[in-house]
Design an enzyme around this catalytic site. Structure first.
Site, PDB file in Angstrom:
ATOM      1  N   GLY A 190     -68.861  25.144  10.390  1.00 11.44           N
ATOM      2  CA  GLY A 190     -68.470  24.873   9.145  1.00 11.44           C
ATOM      3  C   GLY A 190     -69.854  25.038   8.073  1.00 11.44           C
ATOM      4  N   ASP A 191     -71.143  25.341   8.893  1.00  7.05           N
ATOM      5  CA  ASP A 191     -72.434  25.583   8.268  1.00  7.05           C
ATOM      6  C   ASP A 191     -73.148  26.644   8.914  1.00  7.05           C
ATOM      7  OD1 ASP A 191     -74.335  25.314   6.371  1.00  7.05           O
ATOM      8  OD2 ASP A 191     -73.812  23.279   6.056  1.00  7.05           O
ATOM      9  N   ASP A 192     -74.314  26.722   8.468  1.00  5.45           N
ATOM     10  CA  ASP A 192     -75.102  27.859   9.170  1.00  5.45           C
ATOM     11  C   ASP A 192     -75.061  27.927  10.719  1.00  5.45           C
ATOM     12  OD1 ASP A 192     -75.996  28.818   6.593  1.00  5.45           O
ATOM     13  OD2 ASP A 192     -77.544  27.244   6.736  1.00  5.45           O
TER      14      ASP A 192
END
Ligand SMILES: *[C@@H]1O[C@H](CO)[C@@H](O)[C@H](O)[C@H]1NC(C)=O
Ligand SMILES: *[C@@H]1O[C@H](CO)[C@@H](O)[C@H](O)[C@H]1NC(C)=O
Ligand SMILES: *[C@@H]1O[C@H](CO)[C@@H](O)[C@H](O)[C@H]1NC(C)=O
Ligand SMILES: *[C@@H]1O[C@H](CO)[C@@H](O)[C@H](O)[C@H]1NC(C)=O
Ligand SMILES: *[C@@H]1O[C@H](CO)[C@@H](O)[C@H](O)[C@H]1NC(C)=O
Ligand SMILES: *[C@@H]1O[C@H](CO)[C@@H](O)[C@H](O)[C@H]1NC(C)=O
Ligand SMILES: *[C@@H]1O[C@H](CO)[C@@H](O)[C@H](O)[C@H]1NC(C)=O
Ligand SMILES: *[C@@H]1O[C@H](CO)[C@@H](O)[C@H](O)[C@H]1NC(C)=O
Ligand SMILES: *[C@@H]1O[C@H](CO)[C@@H](O)[C@H](O)[C@H]1NC(C)=O
Ligand SMILES: *[C@@H]1O[C@H](CO)[C@@H](O)[C@H](O)[C@H]1NC(C)=O
Length: 479
Positions: free
Chosen positions: A262-264
């Site tokens: 859900g992120d980098d």
């Protein structure tokens, strides 16, 4: 601030679909050799160092029913094994089963080995998570200013630590923490899955890591780190579930891993505004290769936004991203200070991206109002080559800082197939050159006469020459 909708079945289906797309079944992380001789089984693994002493978690009374807390067992076992630090080191084997535990600490000259079908389950009982002071280079916690929960697997001031296995699983059971984050009910910053601080000679490999409460793997203030064969999975709408975040670290090798999050997928960092400037510890000499990423709302590799101690000499090769917002993104802001320089990226295969190239000089997001508005970041020497991208919305959004241009940008041998927005290259306050790039770049990055390739270093980083040893232990009767 992004909005994080509640998890629903379509997202799970989406993740499964992407797993198939990435060809997870081709990843050969579980080819651990288990050779059976008579009744004994010898299990082999590769590590920076082998160990003289070994024990099973069950030797210390652990219960693998997924319900009984083993926090004290992990603590006791590792404290017990720490006595062998100066006598050949030790190996703690986590056998098949579901081993519920809160946060525990590692020791030096130590290997934590998860057998195939071993699952470490993170407790959702907050009393099992001690608190730690905030990180000195951040000045405050990310979710809450006052402090932070210790990570599930935590180590500080250590040397020679291996966390590996035969594709065993560490499950952060993050939904508890994601809910608290959404409801703004956190008094302390969420735990990470694995955090190693002030340490060197670290290896994290051949594991499946799922559903971290926040970031998955966070080496900080450390050096000589090998991360390989990780299979990292979190729902694509889970908050701040970064894959691997080297933070003020040197000599790091990240390879042969895949990340859906859900992120980098990877974020290289080095401290936040005035706290990071004062601490002054860069992230440098890092190689990232053969990585696959899915992250629809974030980057395959982010540099920053916390980069106040500097980021230098980052080499990136042979990456694949699918359904990811951007490839390698530089994020900074007025007040960060520090630098991002000597960045080399070669070979990216991209499919379904919002931006191929993205640099942001106005990221904002300050720890507190006392940042120094005169502390400008230096962004220079950024080289990208050999990129093929399909189904792209914008080729580039390159936004430097007025009066502080991002300079020395080189982009060569790039083919981007677009859906066809009019403004393909949106550039401001950047300087550099391009060669053999389609579609035609912006005027701030003119095509230079004669074809050339952007620079990529010929030398090897010291961490690339570290060979892993073949180690073994007798696993005897499983259980
Ligand atoms: C490793 O384990 C994960 C989770 O148990 C599984 O999804 C994945 O397919 C396994 N990898 C291989 C190569 O078997
Ligand atoms: C991970 O698994 C692969 C495939 O079996 C193996 O080549 C590699 O040595 C393993 N790595 C580690 C660190 O055990
Ligand atoms: C732990 O360490 C003690 C002292 O060296 C030793 O006697 C004992 O066998 C070890 N193992 C367990 C399971 O306690
Ligand atoms: C783990 O390490 C931290 C930091 O050194 C320390 O505060 C904490 O007491 C340790 N926990 C245990 C159970 O020893
Ligand atoms: C760990 O190392 C750091 C940096 O060298 C030092 O400031 C800190 O006091 C050490 N902590 C412990 C528990 O030894
Ligand atoms: C957390 O903070 C809230 C107020 O924001 C307070 O009511 C609550 O007691 C705090 N909980 C803990 C465990 O400190
Ligand atoms: C192309 O990208 C769009 C999002 O911009 C996505 O909805 C669509 O599924 C992608 N098409 C293919 C063939 O991957
Ligand atoms: C490419 O990298 C080199 C070495 O870091 C740097 O000096 C240069 O400015 C970069 N960009 C260009 C356009 O050569
Ligand atoms: C240009 O990039 C493509 C795709 O990455 C690669 O196959 C090709 O070898 C590159 N050409 C040169 C001259 O490096
Ligand atoms: C171009 O980039 C600037 C700065 O990042 C942004 O404000 C602007 O909206 C962009 N324009 C378009 C058409 O996307």
């Amino acid at each position: 601030m992004k909005l994080f909708p509640k998890l629903t079945n379509p997202h799970v289906i989406g993740v499964i679909f992407l797993v198939v797309l990435l060809g997870l079944q081709e990843l050969k992380v579980t080819e651990c050799r288990v050779i059976s001789e008579y009744d004994e089984k010898v299990e082999y693994y590769s590590a920076i160092d082998c160990r003289k002493h070994s024990a099973f978690l069950t030797d210390f009374g652990a219960v693998g029913d997924g319900k009984t807390s083993n926090t004290k067992v992990f603590e006791y076992a590792i404290r017990n094994l720490s006595q062998y630090g100066n006598d050949g080191g030790s190996l703690l084997v986590v056998p098949p089963g579901k081993w519920l535990t809160g946060s525990f600490n590692l020791t030096s000259h130590f290997t934590l080995f998860l057998q195939n079908d071993a699952v470490i389950l993170a407790s959702q009982d907050e009393s099992e998570w001690p608190s730690l002071p905030v990180l000195p280079s951040y000045g405050r916690g990310r979710d809450a200013p006052n402090g932070r929960f210790s990570s599930l697997i935590f180590g500080t001031n250590l040397t020679d630590v291996v966390i590996t296995g035969c594709n065993g699983t560490i499950d952060g059971q993050g939904s508890y923490w994601w809910d608290k984050f959404h409801k703004d009910e956190l008094n302390l910053t969420r735990p990470y899955l694995i955090e190693i601080m002030f340490s060197n000679q670290i290896q994290i490999s051949n594991l499946t890591l799922i559903n971290s409460p926040s970031w998955f793997v966070h080496p900080i203030y450390s050096s000589d780190i090998i991360i390989q064969g990780l299979n990292i999975i979190a729902p694509i709408d889970s908050p701040n579930t970064d894959g691997i975040d080297p933070d003020s670290c040197s000599n790091v090798r990240i390879e042969d891993s895949q990340i859906i999050s859900g992120d980098d997928c990877v974020a290289i960092k080095s401290g936040w505004d005035q706290y990071g400037i004062k601490f002054g510890m860069p992230s440098q000499h890092i190689i990232i290769r053969r990585l696959k990423c899915v992250s629809p709302d974030s980057a395959m590799i982010a540099l920053g936004s916390e980069m106040s101690g500097g980021i230098q000499d980052i080499r990136v090769e042979d990456l694949t991203a699918i359904n990811t917002q951007s490839a390698v993104r530089i994020k900074s802001a007025i007040g960060r200070g520090g630098f991002v320089k000597d960045i080399f990226v070669r070979g990216m295969n991209l499919n379904t991206m919002k931006y191929v190239f993205w640099m942001t000089g106005s990221y904002g997001s300050h720890p507190d109002p006392s940042f120094d508005p005169k502390a400008l970041p230096i962004i220079s020497g950024i080289n990208y080559s050999n990129v093929v991208a399909n189904n792209v919305t914008y080729s580039a959004r390159l936004e430097g800082i007025n009066g502080d241009p991002f300079s020395g940008i080189c982009i060569s041998n790039v083919t981007i197939h677009n859906v066809g927005n009019k403004l393909q290259w949106n550039c401001s306050d950047v300087e550099g050159v391009t060669s053999n790039v389609y579609p035609k770049p912006c005027e701030l990055l003119p095509e230079k006469e004669g074809k050339f390739d952007c620079y990529f270093p010929d030398d090897k980083l010291p961490i690339e020459s570290v060979d892993l040893k073949t180690c073994s232990f007798v696993s005897g009767l499983l259980f």
